[in-house]
Design a protein around this motif. Structure first.
Motif, short mmCIF file in Angstrom:
data_model
loop_
_atom_site.label_atom_id
_atom_site.label_comp_id
_atom_site.label_asym_id
_atom_site.label_seq_id
_atom_site.Cartn_x
_atom_site.Cartn_y
_atom_site.Cartn_z
N ARG A 49 0.81 -1.22 0.00
CA ARG A 49 0.00 0.00 0.00
C ARG A 49 0.84 1.27 0.00
NH1 ARG A 49 -4.84 -1.59 4.23
NH2 ARG A 49 -5.65 -3.31 2.99
N ASP A 53 -2.52 6.94 -2.66
CA ASP A 53 -3.35 7.96 -2.02
C ASP A 53 -4.76 7.39 -1.93
OD1 ASP A 53 -4.50 10.22 -0.98
OD2 ASP A 53 -4.47 11.33 -2.88
N GLN A 54 -5.12 6.92 -0.74
CA GLN A 54 -6.39 6.24 -0.56
C GLN A 54 -7.59 7.13 -0.88
OE1 GLN A 54 -6.32 4.77 3.43
NE2 GLN A 54 -4.82 3.19 3.00
N GLU A 55 -7.52 8.39 -0.53
CA GLU A 55 -8.63 9.31 -0.78
C GLU A 55 -8.88 9.48 -2.29
OE1 GLU A 55 -10.60 10.70 1.46
OE2 GLU A 55 -9.51 10.01 3.22
N LYS A 56 -7.81 9.42 -3.07
CA LYS A 56 -7.92 9.66 -4.51
C LYS A 56 -8.55 8.48 -5.24
CE LYS A 56 -5.05 11.01 -8.41
NZ LYS A 56 -3.69 11.26 -8.87
N GLN A 58 -10.46 5.96 -3.82
CA GLN A 58 -11.65 5.40 -3.18
C GLN A 58 -12.90 5.87 -3.92
OE1 GLN A 58 -10.86 3.33 -0.85
NE2 GLN A 58 -12.88 2.71 -0.26
N GLY A 60 -16.66 7.13 -4.61
CA GLY A 60 -17.41 8.15 -3.88
C GLY A 60 -18.25 7.61 -2.73
N LYS A 63 -16.00 4.14 2.62
CA LYS A 63 -15.02 4.25 3.70
C LYS A 63 -13.61 3.94 3.16
CE LYS A 63 -13.89 1.92 7.95
NZ LYS A 63 -14.14 0.71 8.70
N VAL A 64 -12.62 4.70 3.63
CA VAL A 64 -11.23 4.48 3.24
C VAL A 64 -10.74 3.19 3.88
CG1 VAL A 64 -8.90 5.44 3.39
CG2 VAL A 64 -10.83 6.94 2.98
N TRP A 65 -9.77 2.52 3.25
CA TRP A 65 -9.21 1.28 3.79
C TRP A 65 -8.87 1.44 5.26
CZ3 TRP A 65 -4.93 0.90 -0.43
CH2 TRP A 65 -5.48 0.44 -1.61
N SER A 66 -9.06 0.39 6.00
CA SER A 66 -8.66 0.40 7.39
C SER A 66 -7.81 -0.83 7.67
CB SER A 66 -9.90 0.42 8.30
OG SER A 66 -10.69 -0.72 8.07
#
Length: 73
Positions: A49, A53-56, A58, A60, A63-66
């Motif tokens: 990972r 950039d998880q936000e980019k 993901q 719409g 939830k972002v990866w955890s």
């Protein structure tokens, strides 16, 4: 087509023992080994990972990866 063969004695033991051993080996590989080697899998996640950039990426509203190994609070 012939009649099905009915397993008896040592053949039945070998067949069902082999089947049980195969299922046990699969369960060990998929469930038990990762549970016992959590740190190894955390390290693999860090490497795979890195630079993402998880936000980019993901979709719409999702939830972002955890960290699946993180303790719940």
């Amino acid at each position: 087509m012939g009649r099905p063969v009915k397993l008896k004695g040592l053949r039945a033991f070998a067949f069902y023992g082999g089947l049980g051993g195969l299922v046990g080996a699969c369960v060990y590989a998929v469930v038990i080994y990762p549970y016992l080697h959590i740190d190894e899998y955390k390290e693999i996640q860090k490497i795979t990972r890195a630079g993402i950039d998880q936000e980019k990426i993901q979709p719409g509203g999702m939830k972002v990866w955890s960290d699946p190994f993180d303790k719940r609070k």
